[in-house]
Motif scaffolding. Sequence first.
Motif, PDB file in Angstrom:
ATOM      1  N   GLY A  18      50.080  46.681  54.546  1.00 39.32           N
ATOM      2  CA  GLY A  18      49.468  45.595  55.301  1.00 39.32           C
ATOM      3  C   GLY A  18      49.385  44.274  54.574  1.00 39.32           C
ATOM      4  N   GLY A  19      49.923  44.202  53.359  1.00 39.64           N
ATOM      5  CA  GLY A  19      49.847  42.970  52.597  1.00 39.64           C
ATOM      6  C   GLY A  19      50.851  41.921  52.995  1.00 39.64           C
ATOM      7  N   SER A  20      51.818  42.295  53.835  1.00 44.04           N
ATOM      8  CA  SER A  20      52.845  41.336  54.243  1.00 44.04           C
ATOM      9  C   SER A  20      53.553  41.850  55.494  1.00 44.04           C
ATOM     10  N   GLY A  21      54.400  41.006  56.057  1.00 47.18           N
ATOM     11  CA  GLY A  21      55.318  41.411  57.105  1.00 47.18           C
ATOM     12  C   GLY A  21      54.680  41.903  58.381  1.00 47.18           C
ATOM     13  N   PHE A  24      50.979  43.118  58.174  1.00 46.30           N
ATOM     14  CA  PHE A  24      50.007  42.041  58.047  1.00 46.30           C
ATOM     15  C   PHE A  24      49.795  41.378  59.409  1.00 46.30           C
ATOM     16  N   SER A  25      50.867  41.192  60.166  1.00 48.34           N
ATOM     17  CA  SER A  25      50.724  40.641  61.513  1.00 48.34           C
ATOM     18  C   SER A  25      49.860  41.548  62.377  1.00 48.34           C
ATOM     19  N   PHE A  26      50.027  42.861  62.203  1.00 45.16           N
ATOM     20  CA  PHE A  26      49.182  43.779  62.977  1.00 45.16           C
ATOM     21  C   PHE A  26      47.723  43.674  62.532  1.00 45.16           C
ATOM     22  N   ALA A  27      47.477  43.508  61.249  1.00 38.16           N
ATOM     23  CA  ALA A  27      46.099  43.342  60.769  1.00 38.16           C
ATOM     24  C   ALA A  27      45.451  42.134  61.424  1.00 38.16           C
ATOM     25  N   GLN A  28      46.177  41.034  61.498  1.00 32.70           N
ATOM     26  CA  GLN A  28      45.660  39.834  62.158  1.00 32.70           C
ATOM     27  C   GLN A  28      45.376  40.101  63.635  1.00 32.70           C
ATOM     28  N   LEU A  29      46.301  40.792  64.293  1.00 29.62           N
ATOM     29  CA  LEU A  29      46.139  41.085  65.713  1.00 29.62           C
ATOM     30  C   LEU A  29      44.959  42.016  65.952  1.00 29.62           C
ATOM     31  N   ALA A  49      47.684  36.983  53.265  1.00 30.32           N
ATOM     32  CA  ALA A  49      46.816  38.155  53.372  1.00 30.32           C
ATOM     33  C   ALA A  49      45.548  37.968  52.543  1.00 30.32           C
ATOM     34  N   GLN A  50      45.695  37.394  51.363  1.00 28.79           N
ATOM     35  CA  GLN A  50      44.525  37.132  50.527  1.00 28.79           C
ATOM     36  C   GLN A  50      43.587  36.137  51.199  1.00 28.79           C
ATOM     37  N   ASP A  51      44.159  35.133  51.860  1.00 28.04           N
ATOM     38  CA  ASP A  51      43.339  34.160  52.589  1.00 28.04           C
ATOM     39  C   ASP A  51      42.549  34.842  53.702  1.00 28.04           C
ATOM     40  N   LEU A  52      43.194  35.770  54.401  1.00 31.37           N
ATOM     41  CA  LEU A  52      42.508  36.484  55.488  1.00 31.37           C
ATOM     42  C   LEU A  52      41.311  37.256  54.955  1.00 31.37           C
ATOM     43  N   ILE A  53      41.479  37.917  53.837  1.00 26.83           N
ATOM     44  CA  ILE A  53      40.377  38.671  53.226  1.00 26.83           C
ATOM     45  C   ILE A  53      39.266  37.730  52.772  1.00 26.83           C
ATOM     46  N   GLN A  55      38.505  34.899  54.031  1.00 25.90           N
ATOM     47  CA  GLN A  55      37.845  34.306  55.197  1.00 25.90           C
ATOM     48  C   GLN A  55      37.017  35.313  55.984  1.00 25.90           C
ATOM     49  N   THR A  56      37.338  36.594  55.847  1.00 28.70           N
ATOM     50  CA  THR A  56      36.637  37.629  56.627  1.00 28.70           C
ATOM     51  C   THR A  56      36.252  38.790  55.715  1.00 28.70           C
ATOM     52  N   PRO A  57      35.439  38.544  54.687  1.00 28.50           N
ATOM     53  CA  PRO A  57      35.162  39.579  53.681  1.00 28.50           C
ATOM     54  C   PRO A  57      34.410  40.790  54.209  1.00 28.50           C
ATOM     55  N   ASP A  58      33.685  40.642  55.310  1.00 31.71           N
ATOM     56  CA  ASP A  58      32.967  41.790  55.864  1.00 31.71           C
ATOM     57  C   ASP A  58      33.886  42.690  56.679  1.00 31.71           C
ATOM     58  N   GLU A  59      34.896  42.098  57.304  1.00 31.86           N
ATOM     59  CA  GLU A  59      35.768  42.864  58.207  1.00 31.86           C
ATOM     60  C   GLU A  59      37.035  43.389  57.534  1.00 31.86           C
ATOM     61  N   VAL A  60      37.611  42.612  56.610  1.00 31.72           N
ATOM     62  CA  VAL A  60      38.916  42.972  56.032  1.00 31.72           C
ATOM     63  C   VAL A  60      38.766  43.246  54.545  1.00 31.72           C
ATOM     64  N   HIS A  61      39.208  44.425  54.127  1.00 31.84           N
ATOM     65  CA  HIS A  61      39.116  44.837  52.730  1.00 31.84           C
ATOM     66  C   HIS A  61      40.495  45.243  52.220  1.00 31.84           C
ATOM     67  N   PHE A  62      40.648  45.196  50.894  1.00 28.24           N
ATOM     68  CA  PHE A  62      41.915  45.543  50.254  1.00 28.24           C
ATOM     69  C   PHE A  62      41.715  46.687  49.278  1.00 28.24           C
ATOM     70  N   MET A  63      42.685  47.596  49.281  1.00 28.31           N
ATOM     71  CA  MET A  63      42.709  48.683  48.312  1.00 28.31           C
ATOM     72  C   MET A  63      44.111  48.735  47.718  1.00 28.31           C
ATOM     73  N   LYS A  64      44.212  48.614  46.406  1.00 27.24           N
ATOM     74  CA  LYS A  64      45.517  48.748  45.781  1.00 27.24           C
ATOM     75  C   LYS A  64      45.975  50.193  45.895  1.00 27.24           C
ATOM     76  N   CYS A  65      47.169  50.376  46.441  1.00 30.51           N
ATOM     77  CA  CYS A  65      47.614  51.734  46.771  1.00 30.51           C
ATOM     78  C   CYS A  65      49.112  51.862  46.579  1.00 30.51           C
ATOM     79  N   ASP A  66      49.507  52.826  45.767  1.00 29.34           N
ATOM     80  CA  ASP A  66      50.908  53.223  45.626  1.00 29.34           C
ATOM     81  C   ASP A  66      51.117  54.419  46.547  1.00 29.34           C
ATOM     82  N   VAL A  67      51.838  54.229  47.640  1.00 26.87           N
ATOM     83  CA  VAL A  67      51.938  55.291  48.647  1.00 26.87           C
ATOM     84  C   VAL A  67      52.747  56.484  48.171  1.00 26.87           C
TER      85      VAL A  67
END
Length: 295
Positions: A18-21, A24-29, A49-53, A55-67
């Motif tokens: 969700g960090g790009s592409g 990320f567009s789906f996260a915004q939607l 993506a960093q800007d979105l987080i 701007q919306t720190p309560d709703e959008v969170h990030f977790m570093k993840c190697d799938v």
Amino acid sequence: MPVGHFPLQDKIVVITGGGSGICFSFAQLALTSGARGILICDLQLTPAAQDLINQTPDEVHFMKCDVTDWNDLEAIPPKVEEAFGKGQVGDVWIAGAGVFEPKWSSFIYDEEKEGGYKAMRINAEHPIKLTRIAMRSAISVNKPCAVLIVSSGAGITGQYAAALYCATKHAVVGFTKSMGQADIDENCKIVCILPGMVSTPLWTGRSDAVASQFSYTDEVCITPEDVAQGMKEMIEEEKYPGGSLMSIAKGKLRNVLESKLAFANDGSEIYKQFESKCYAPIREIWNGERGTKLS
């Protein structure tokens, strides 16, 4: 019973890649559609993506993840609780992380030295494992869930110059078809979207000659927003039951593909006996996991 109508409103959404592409567009939607919370799981974030987080720190969170690391994937449910509250689980899960024919994991270049194709782990194994984690999480609290896997048009065609990529995408198409029964039995809807060429960093961010090799131009691409809209439809609308496949490409933004079980349910006694015997061990596992999450 089937999940049915499943709006993004008030849902917790987990997104790998969700960090790009596209994702990320789906996260915004999802955010503008009223999602309660979004957890982006990725190796890194684009500035947008960093800007979105920020701007919306309560709703959008990030977790570093190697799938490719199952420990990272298994750490997602605890992170959901940390971000959105004790006892909370993901409602919508997007398996979106993927790679396209990097030289370091390619059938033809064969440069990989780890004893396995990492692209297979990213594109095929991770969506399958994430689906298992999603179902376990939802079933443990007796909630429905939706899982959407981002495949590709390459999941139903072949391409000599991208054989490994096609193999990975065929794998998740076959997996999705096989998981249709989970919607009926377990209230867990697994669907798959198959985009054509999309204008994302998968193409535009490359430093090699692959984009030129595959004749990438903006004119033949759809946008990440186009794909995100298709993803939203598949998750929310009842007309896309578990096992559904949707292709989305330039000139044809919606094309629902046929998805059939190997043995069609014709209502006959023979089918009922087959289903009861064949599915019994699987149903026993899910029954053992249902309602087991401690508050």
